[in-house]
Motif scaffolding. Structure first.
Motif, short mmCIF file in Angstrom:
data_model
loop_
_atom_site.label_atom_id
_atom_site.label_comp_id
_atom_site.label_asym_id
_atom_site.label_seq_id
_atom_site.Cartn_x
_atom_site.Cartn_y
_atom_site.Cartn_z
N VAL A 130 51.83 40.60 41.74
CA VAL A 130 50.44 41.03 41.90
C VAL A 130 50.01 41.85 40.69
CG1 VAL A 130 48.87 42.47 43.26
CG2 VAL A 130 50.50 40.96 44.42
N ARG A 131 50.88 42.77 40.24
CA ARG A 131 50.55 43.58 39.06
C ARG A 131 50.30 42.69 37.85
NH1 ARG A 131 48.14 47.81 38.10
NH2 ARG A 131 49.30 48.83 39.76
N ALA A 132 51.14 41.66 37.68
CA ALA A 132 50.97 40.75 36.54
C ALA A 132 49.63 40.04 36.59
CB ALA A 132 52.11 39.74 36.51
N ARG A 133 49.21 39.62 37.79
CA ARG A 133 47.91 38.95 37.91
C ARG A 133 46.76 39.90 37.60
NH1 ARG A 133 47.42 33.77 39.68
NH2 ARG A 133 45.17 34.19 39.81
N LEU A 134 46.87 41.15 38.02
CA LEU A 134 45.81 42.11 37.72
C LEU A 134 45.74 42.39 36.23
CD1 LEU A 134 46.02 44.77 40.60
CD2 LEU A 134 44.76 42.60 40.51
N ILE A 135 46.91 42.49 35.59
CA ILE A 135 46.94 42.70 34.14
C ILE A 135 46.29 41.52 33.41
CG2 ILE A 135 48.46 42.83 32.13
CD1 ILE A 135 50.39 44.48 33.85
N GLY A 136 46.51 40.32 33.91
CA GLY A 136 45.99 39.13 33.25
C GLY A 136 44.54 38.81 33.58
N SER A 137 43.95 39.56 34.50
CA SER A 137 42.57 39.28 34.90
C SER A 137 41.57 39.98 33.98
CB SER A 137 42.34 39.74 36.35
OG SER A 137 40.97 39.64 36.70
N SER A 138 40.57 39.23 33.54
CA SER A 138 39.53 39.82 32.68
C SER A 138 38.53 40.64 33.48
CB SER A 138 38.78 38.70 31.94
OG SER A 138 38.15 37.82 32.86
N LYS A 139 38.57 40.53 34.81
CA LYS A 139 37.62 41.24 35.66
C LYS A 139 38.18 42.54 36.22
CE LYS A 139 35.49 36.89 37.23
NZ LYS A 139 35.18 36.05 38.42
N VAL A 140 39.45 42.80 35.97
CA VAL A 140 40.12 43.93 36.61
C VAL A 140 40.75 44.84 35.56
CG1 VAL A 140 41.99 44.63 38.17
CG2 VAL A 140 40.62 42.59 38.68
N LYS A 141 40.52 46.13 35.69
CA LYS A 141 41.22 47.14 34.89
C LYS A 141 42.45 47.53 35.69
CE LYS A 141 40.16 51.41 32.36
NZ LYS A 141 39.10 52.44 32.14
N SER A 142 43.58 46.92 35.38
CA SER A 142 44.74 46.96 36.27
C SER A 142 45.26 48.36 36.54
CB SER A 142 45.87 46.09 35.69
OG SER A 142 46.31 46.58 34.44
N VAL A 143 45.15 49.28 35.56
CA VAL A 143 45.70 50.61 35.76
C VAL A 143 44.93 51.40 36.81
CG1 VAL A 143 46.73 50.81 33.48
CG2 VAL A 143 44.35 51.53 33.83
N ASN A 144 43.76 50.90 37.24
CA ASN A 144 43.00 51.58 38.28
C ASN A 144 43.62 51.39 39.66
OD1 ASN A 144 41.09 52.49 36.49
ND2 ASN A 144 39.60 50.88 36.94
#
Length: 235
Positions: A130-144
């Motif tokens: 899940v973390r990897a998908r958030l990191i790879g998403s242009s719509k999501v700032k994963s560290v949030n």
């Protein structure tokens, strides 16, 4: 914060909010504030509250509370994992409320026998994916986003910049293999820069949107007590 699992945390290093708190502690939380929506003070409070609550549980009984995970985001304490007895679940929530930094508690602890090493490893792998998908998403700032997984259920916490980012994060999590459900306790930062309270069932529903073809999830408004549930897609 899965203190009983060291090896899975090392193997799935992308799952920082779920594992690294046991390793990097408060200093790591401060280091992330330059890119997170939360402030340094909020990060310190969250890290301190998480460590304090987990330590109290383990000091009370390592055997009873070893599989209770504690995640804190902006004063919201998420308890997940398992205990053997109903009174242990209630006791864990009482400990969570005992911290002066606690604003709210979401008690997702289940009453069931220990899951064993492989069950915990599976959850850590899902968290990493899940973390990897958030990191790879242009719509999501994963560290949030903080991610916690238990029994295939993914819990999202943190502060989103807007409703669209919140929904995008839930959608990304829902299509990861092995995910049975996504529950969101994410808050949206308001215009003043402060984290707004979660949208309650009395608030107007969030804007509608068109989900991805392979993602299926509900559009229920966020609830302070129960979170927002998203059904996983298949991929």
């Amino acid at each position: 914060m899965r203190n009983v699992l060291v090896l899975p945390c090392l193997l799935a290093t992308l799952a920082l909010p779920g594992c690294a708190a046991a390793v990097i502690g408060t200093a790591g939380a401060v280091g992330l504030t330059s890119v997170q929506e939360k402030t340094m003070g909020e990060a310190l409070d969250d890290a301190t509250a998480s460590n304090e609550i987990k330590a109290k549980l383990l000091n009370e009984s390592g055997a009873r509370f070893a599989e209770v995970d504690v995640e804190v985001a902006n004063g919201l304490v998420l308890l997940s994992g398992r205990v053997n007895e109903p009174e242990d679940r209630t006791f864990a929530e009482g400990i969570a409320w005992s911290s002066s930094r606690t604003v709210d508690v979401a008690n997702e602890v289940r009453i069931e026998p220990p899951g064993g090493f492989m069950s915990n490893v599976s959850d850590e792998i899902i968290t990493g994916r899940v973390r990897a998908r958030l990191i790879g998403s242009s719509k999501v700032k994963s560290v949030n986003f903080n991610i916690e997984t238990y029994g295939g259920v993914v819990y999202l916490m943190g502060i989103a910049r807007d409703t669209e980012e919140l929904r995008a994060a839930a959608e990304e999590a829902s299509v990861v293999g092995g995910v049975a459900q996504v529950v969101s306790y994410v808050r949206i930062r308001d215009a003043s820069g402060r984290p707004a309270a979660p949208i309650t069932t009395e608030a107007p529903p969030p804007p509608t949107y068109q989900p991805a073809p392979d993602a299926s999830y509900t559009t229920e408004p966020l609830s302070e007590l129960h979170g927002a549930n998203y059904e996983p897609g298949s991929r």
